[in-house]
Design a protein around this motif. Structure first.
Motif, PDB file in Angstrom:
ATOM      1  N   SER A  46      37.399  38.603  42.272  1.00 37.85           N
ATOM      2  CA  SER A  46      36.650  38.463  41.021  1.00 37.85           C
ATOM      3  C   SER A  46      35.809  37.193  41.034  1.00 37.85           C
ATOM      4  N   ILE A  47      36.398  36.086  41.532  1.00 38.55           N
ATOM      5  CA  ILE A  47      35.653  34.818  41.604  1.00 38.55           C
ATOM      6  C   ILE A  47      34.457  34.951  42.536  1.00 38.55           C
ATOM      7  N   LEU A  48      34.655  35.589  43.693  1.00 36.76           N
ATOM      8  CA  LEU A  48      33.561  35.775  44.644  1.00 36.76           C
ATOM      9  C   LEU A  48      32.442  36.617  44.040  1.00 36.76           C
ATOM     10  N   LEU A  49      32.815  37.634  43.287  1.00 35.80           N
ATOM     11  CA  LEU A  49      31.801  38.469  42.642  1.00 35.80           C
ATOM     12  C   LEU A  49      31.010  37.665  41.619  1.00 35.80           C
ATOM     13  N   VAL A  50      31.696  36.822  40.842  1.00 37.13           N
ATOM     14  CA  VAL A  50      31.009  35.984  39.857  1.00 37.13           C
ATOM     15  C   VAL A  50      30.054  35.017  40.551  1.00 37.13           C
ATOM     16  N   LEU A  51      30.523  34.381  41.639  1.00 32.22           N
ATOM     17  CA  LEU A  51      29.667  33.458  42.385  1.00 32.22           C
ATOM     18  C   LEU A  51      28.453  34.168  42.958  1.00 32.22           C
ATOM     19  N   ALA A  52      28.641  35.375  43.435  1.00 34.20           N
ATOM     20  CA  ALA A  52      27.516  36.141  43.972  1.00 34.20           C
ATOM     21  C   ALA A  52      26.494  36.445  42.891  1.00 34.20           C
ATOM     22  N   VAL A  53      26.969  36.812  41.703  1.00 30.50           N
ATOM     23  CA  VAL A  53      26.061  37.100  40.590  1.00 30.50           C
ATOM     24  C   VAL A  53      25.289  35.843  40.199  1.00 30.50           C
ATOM     25  N   VAL A  54      25.993  34.689  40.144  1.00 32.29           N
ATOM     26  CA  VAL A  54      25.327  33.419  39.795  1.00 32.29           C
ATOM     27  C   VAL A  54      24.279  33.062  40.841  1.00 32.29           C
ATOM     28  N   ALA A  55      24.624  33.238  42.134  1.00 30.52           N
ATOM     29  CA  ALA A  55      23.686  32.918  43.208  1.00 30.52           C
ATOM     30  C   ALA A  55      22.432  33.780  43.122  1.00 30.52           C
ATOM     31  N   VAL A  56      22.614  35.063  42.867  1.00 31.65           N
ATOM     32  CA  VAL A  56      21.464  35.957  42.734  1.00 31.65           C
ATOM     33  C   VAL A  56      20.609  35.558  41.539  1.00 31.65           C
ATOM     34  N   ALA A  57      21.264  35.183  40.427  1.00 32.44           N
ATOM     35  CA  ALA A  57      20.521  34.770  39.239  1.00 32.44           C
ATOM     36  C   ALA A  57      19.724  33.501  39.503  1.00 32.44           C
ATOM     37  N   MET A  58      20.342  32.528  40.209  1.00 32.43           N
ATOM     38  CA  MET A  58      19.640  31.280  40.523  1.00 32.43           C
ATOM     39  C   MET A  58      18.478  31.530  41.460  1.00 32.43           C
ATOM     40  N   LEU A  59      18.684  32.392  42.448  1.00 28.78           N
ATOM     41  CA  LEU A  59      17.605  32.735  43.374  1.00 28.78           C
ATOM     42  C   LEU A  59      16.450  33.386  42.629  1.00 28.78           C
ATOM     43  N   GLY A  60      16.792  34.283  41.706  1.00 29.47           N
ATOM     44  CA  GLY A  60      15.743  34.938  40.923  1.00 29.47           C
ATOM     45  C   GLY A  60      14.985  33.955  40.058  1.00 29.47           C
ATOM     46  N   PHE A  61      15.721  33.000  39.447  1.00 32.34           N
ATOM     47  CA  PHE A  61      15.073  32.002  38.599  1.00 32.34           C
ATOM     48  C   PHE A  61      14.160  31.104  39.423  1.00 32.34           C
ATOM     49  N   THR A  62      14.650  30.670  40.605  1.00 33.70           N
ATOM     50  CA  THR A  62      13.826  29.821  41.475  1.00 33.70           C
ATOM     51  C   THR A  62      12.578  30.562  41.937  1.00 33.70           C
ATOM     52  N   SER A  63      12.741  31.829  42.305  1.00 37.01           N
ATOM     53  CA  SER A  63      11.586  32.620  42.738  1.00 37.01           C
ATOM     54  C   SER A  63      10.573  32.762  41.610  1.00 37.01           C
ATOM     55  N   TRP A  64      11.091  32.972  40.402  1.00 38.71           N
ATOM     56  CA  TRP A  64      10.190  33.096  39.253  1.00 38.71           C
ATOM     57  C   TRP A  64       9.425  31.799  39.031  1.00 38.71           C
ATOM     58  N   ARG A  65      10.091  30.645  39.174  1.00 38.49           N
ATOM     59  CA  ARG A  65       9.415  29.354  38.983  1.00 38.49           C
ATOM     60  C   ARG A  65       8.341  29.150  40.038  1.00 38.49           C
ATOM     61  N   ILE A  66       8.649  29.505  41.283  1.00 41.98           N
ATOM     62  CA  ILE A  66       7.658  29.329  42.356  1.00 41.98           C
ATOM     63  C   ILE A  66       6.431  30.184  42.077  1.00 41.98           C
ATOM     64  N   ILE A  67       6.655  31.448  41.705  1.00 39.50           N
ATOM     65  CA  ILE A  67       5.531  32.341  41.423  1.00 39.50           C
ATOM     66  C   ILE A  67       4.713  31.830  40.242  1.00 39.50           C
ATOM     67  N   ALA A  68       5.391  31.313  39.216  1.00 37.57           N
ATOM     68  CA  ALA A  68       4.705  30.854  38.014  1.00 37.57           C
ATOM     69  C   ALA A  68       3.922  29.570  38.246  1.00 37.57           C
ATOM     70  N   GLN A  69       4.382  28.719  39.172  1.00 35.55           N
ATOM     71  CA  GLN A  69       3.784  27.389  39.313  1.00 35.55           C
ATOM     72  C   GLN A  69       2.873  27.225  40.528  1.00 35.55           C
ATOM     73  N   ARG A  70       2.947  28.134  41.486  1.00 28.81           N
ATOM     74  CA  ARG A  70       2.294  27.882  42.770  1.00 28.81           C
ATOM     75  C   ARG A  70       0.770  27.851  42.694  1.00 28.81           C
ATOM     76  N   HIS A  71       0.172  28.514  41.714  1.00 32.53           N
ATOM     77  CA  HIS A  71      -1.291  28.585  41.659  1.00 32.53           C
ATOM     78  C   HIS A  71      -1.871  27.545  40.698  1.00 32.53           C
ATOM     79  N   ALA A  72      -1.380  26.325  40.806  1.00 34.00           N
ATOM     80  CA  ALA A  72      -1.873  25.247  39.949  1.00 34.00           C
ATOM     81  C   ALA A  72      -3.269  24.814  40.378  1.00 34.00           C
ATOM     82  N   GLU A  73      -4.060  24.401  39.407  1.00 39.44           N
ATOM     83  CA  GLU A  73      -5.395  23.858  39.661  1.00 39.44           C
ATOM     84  C   GLU A  73      -5.525  22.518  38.947  1.00 39.44           C
ATOM     85  N   LEU A  74      -6.228  21.587  39.591  1.00 40.15           N
ATOM     86  CA  LEU A  74      -6.434  20.265  39.019  1.00 40.15           C
ATOM     87  C   LEU A  74      -7.930  20.005  38.850  1.00 40.15           C
ATOM     88  N   GLU A  75      -8.281  19.331  37.780  1.00 41.23           N
ATOM     89  CA  GLU A  75      -9.666  18.938  37.542  1.00 41.23           C
ATOM     90  C   GLU A  75      -9.671  17.535  36.937  1.00 41.23           C
TER      91      GLU A  75
END
Length: 222
Positions: free
Chosen positions: A49-78
């Motif tokens: 049960s603990i391993l399953l919970v850790l796996a779910v948390v890891a997948v959620a963190m990976l998804g959140f990090t991927s979402w942040r990268i996609i949202a922030q990667r196309h920054a423009e400066l002026e």
């Protein structure tokens, strides 16, 4: 001649005596083994049960990090001509300093495009600003690497503290470094699409942090 007695009652065939194998089934050692097996089974289920919970948390963190990268990667400066009390320095000296800053940042951090600018507020107050855009996998580490650029030129940046990064998210820090003209406040931001540093003279980190945030909000778009 005596009368024949009643017929004997048939009580059936007695059950066979239990053999040693059947007796072993009820042996106390077996009962103890069974009792020990139950806790082991419970522990195994808890671990799964603990391993399953850790796996779910890891997948959620990976998804959140991927979402942040996609949202922030196309920054423009002026570079803006003015930000709050700051005005861009168009002098030859200002342009030369800005170009030097841009080249130094490009050599320190792998960026697609770099920018440099010098802002003035008063004769005794100015801001050296350098920034760049590109895909940044580890914003915090790259910001620390950029801070080393200041360390190489002036001295180590000390007392680094996290400050408000604003609606663009990412990380922002301010600290202090020594220079020939006295202390300089150094602030920087980094996200997955941009990185910037600014040096403020005659300003404390508490005074420089909101000005750095204003520079970022005016300069960066996605």
């Amino acid at each position: 001649m005596p009368e024949p007695g009643p017929n004997p009652i048939d009580i059936g065939t007695p059950p066979p005596a239990s053999n040693d194998e059947d007796a072993d089934l009820l042996h106390p050692d077996d009962l103890q083994a069974t009792a020990k097996a139950k806790p082991r089974g419970l522990v195994r289920r808890v671990l799964i049960s603990i391993l399953l919970v850790l796996a779910v948390v890891a997948v959620a963190m990976l998804g959140f990090t991927s979402w942040r990268i996609i949202a922030q990667r196309h920054a423009e400066l002026e570079i803006q001509p003015s930000v709050g009390p700051l005005s861009l320095d168009y002098s030859q000296e200002g342009a030369s300093t800005a170009d030097y800053l841009r080249t130094a940042l490009a050599a320190e951090v792998d960026l697609d495009r770099t920018y440099g600018a010098v802002y003035k507020e008063a004769p005794d107050k100015n801001v050296l600003f350098l920034a760049g855009t590109g895909l940044i996998w580890t914003p915090g580490q790259d910001l620390d690497a950029a801070m080393n650029l200041i360390s190489d030129e002036e001295g180590a940046v000390t007392d680094l503290k996290d400050v408000e990064a604003g609606p663009l998210d990412g990380t922002m820090k301010c600290g202090v470094t020594k220079s020939a003209d006295g202390d300089l406040t150094v602030c920087g931001w980094a996200d997955h699409g941009s990185l910037a540093l600014a040096m403020f003279n005659n300003r404390t980190p508490e005074e420089a942090a909101p000005l750095m945030l204003a520079l970022r909000n005016a300069t960066e778009t996605r």
